[in-house]
Design an enzyme around this catalytic site. Structure first.
Site, PDB file in Angstrom:
ATOM      1  N   GLY A  63      14.769  31.610  51.277  1.00 55.82           N
ATOM      2  CA  GLY A  63      15.814  31.705  49.919  1.00 55.82           C
ATOM      3  C   GLY A  63      15.290  32.624  48.924  1.00 55.82           C
ATOM      4  CG  HIS A  99      48.728  32.724  23.898  1.00 55.94           C
ATOM      5  ND1 HIS A  99      47.791  33.096  23.043  1.00 55.94           N
ATOM      6  CD2 HIS A  99      49.529  31.862  23.296  1.00 55.94           C
ATOM      7  CE1 HIS A  99      47.888  32.231  22.039  1.00 55.94           C
ATOM      8  NE2 HIS A  99      48.904  31.441  22.224  1.00 55.94           N
TER       9      HIS A  99
END
Length: 466
Positions: free
Chosen positions: A40, A448
């Protein structure tokens, strides 16, 4: 000594090497991937993933500590560092096993070898396994993806002391009383806020005149204020010349500053002064592979070294050291080798990045210093975060947005010091890729209340730089 031949041999299981192994194997090639440490690479094991997992724990502590500001009765959190580390380990352990499964079970044609690799010639590798006999390996193509390690500065007294690198600090199961961080780059800043929120005293010592040396002064000043308001001590222009540790385990750093000599004391010392490439044990000289003056591997735009058929991917070839750049290195090599119609270059690609303090600093394109260095005519729009409704509603008002616009009204860069700054920066990246003009953002209908509403308003005071 057995000799085995492969189509492709990849040294290092990082964010470029792993997907390259699967892509080449899926194309029918016989692939070997050699990893000396943990599958990894740095991102999963001691970089992005564990740091962000522990930052999430620190954020929860901060939320508890500040709950009364929101009308919720709270209390000083009791941080269990062993539990924090355990949570982190569980997350990265799952990710690491996912890498192993992907390489060994989900794709045929990949042999994972655990041990050390060193060149004995341009196409020849001596493999020293963790257990068992040495092996000679050959391959048509070899890809180096061995990354970097912490740079340890040459400071008198430092050698032999039990200082910490980031890798070691991530496994520390007790909370430092006073953490001293040597280095004011993005790694030092993320750890400074993390451990301050856990409850440690924290001091950053930086040799330069500002934090984050590649950022504009106003960005550094704003981020410094955010950290100091949380209680992080920042010492700039400090050249550490001596480190010692007494019988009680207390570190003392003696530094020369503009105000004179200072002695800074702490219970733990994190060294975060940069990264050194892992090129010194690979036997690169035996293959004739050239290095630059900082010991990074030199590559061309296709990421090929001066030795035909040998490539370097990820942090090992220098330049920006980010996971997403390493992954793009994989795409460059993949397309040039497997999809001849998709020629790709590692040069002149966009460089987005994010510093995961709270608020985050998201960056894309040019900042003012870079635009001035390149002689680019630009205007600048700046807006404090507190003007955004979402910021006031959540009390996350720290920081500001700064956007650079060229003579043709196109955005050439943005610095977003704001909650969710990385996500907002990516919006600017998409805007730049789409070649939109800033006026289109001013008139765009945006839901919004959202952080993105700043796109409507940030250009209200667009002007020439002062």
């Amino acid at each position: 000594m057995p000799n085995t031949s492969y189509d492709a041999l990849i040294i290092g299981s990082g964010q470029a090497g792993n997907p390259l192994a699967t892509a080449l194997a899926d194309a029918g090639q016989r692939v070997a991937l050699i990893e000396e440490n943990l599958l990894g690479g740095s991102c999963i094991n001691y970089g992005c993933s564990p740091v962000k997992a522990m930052l999430a724990s620190a954020e929860r502590a901060h939320q508890l500590r500040t709950a009364t500001d929101f009308g919720v009765k709270g209390a000083e959190p009791a941080v269990d560092m062993a539990a924090v580390v355990s949570r982190k380990d569980e997350i990265i352990g799952t990710m690491r096993e996912g890498v192993r499964s992907n390489l060994t079970e989900e794709h045929k044609g990949i042999t994972v070898l655990e041990g050390h690799a060193a060149f004995t010639g341009p196409r020849n590798i001596l493999f020293t396994p963790a257990t068992g006999p040495l092996q000679e390996l050959t391959a048509k193509r070899i890809f180096i993806n061995t990354g970097t390690r912490a740079t340890i500065p040459e400071v008198e007294g430092l050698e032999g002391l039990p200082y910490l690198t980031t890798t070691q600090l991530l496994d520390l199961k007790e909370l430092p009383e006073h953490l001293i961080i040597l280095g004011g780059g993005y790694i030092g800043l993320e750890f400074s806020q993390m451990f301050r929120r856990f409850g440690s005293q924290v001091t950053i010592i930086e040799s330069g005149s500002q934090l984050l040396e590649r950022e504009d002064d106003d960005v550094c000043e704003a981020l410094s204020k955010i950290l100091t308001d949380e209680g992080v001590e920042i010492v700039l222009d400090a050249k550490v010349r001596l480190v010692s540790r007494n019988a009680e385990g207390m570190f003392t750093l003696t530094a020369s500053t503009k105000q004179g000599e200072r002695r800074l004391r702490g219970t733990h010392l994190l060294v975060a002064t940069g990264r050194t490439p892992n090129t010194d044990t690979l036997g690169l000289d035996k293959a004739g592979i050239k290095l630059d003056d900082k010991q990074f591997i030199e590559v061309n735009e296709r990421l090929e070294t001066n030795v035909r058929g040998v490539y370097a991917l990820g942090d090992i070839h220098g330049g920006p050291q980010f996971t997403h750049i390493s992954y793009d290195d994989f795409r460059v090599v993949r397309d040039n080798l497997l999809a001849r119609s998709k020629r790709r270059s590692a040069k002149q690609r966009p460089l987005p990045y994010c510093v995961y303090t709270e608020p985050q600093l998201g960056r894309i394109g040019l900042n003012e210093s870079q635009a001035q260095e390149q002689g680019i005519e630009y205007r600048v729009a700046s807006m404090p975060v507190l003007t955004i409704g979402r910021a006031r509603e959540t009390s996350r008002t720290g920081g500001f947005w700064k956007v650079l616009v060229d003579e043709k009204d196109h955005i050439v860069g943005a610095s977003v010091l704001c909650a969710e700054g990385g996500e907002l920066m990516t919006m600017f990246q998409l805007i730049m890729m789409g070649n939109l003009k800033y006026q289109q953002l001013q008139n765009m209908v945006i839901a919004h209340p959202s952080w993105a509403e700043g796109l409507n308003n940030v250009f209200a005071k667009l002007a020439k730089p002062k």
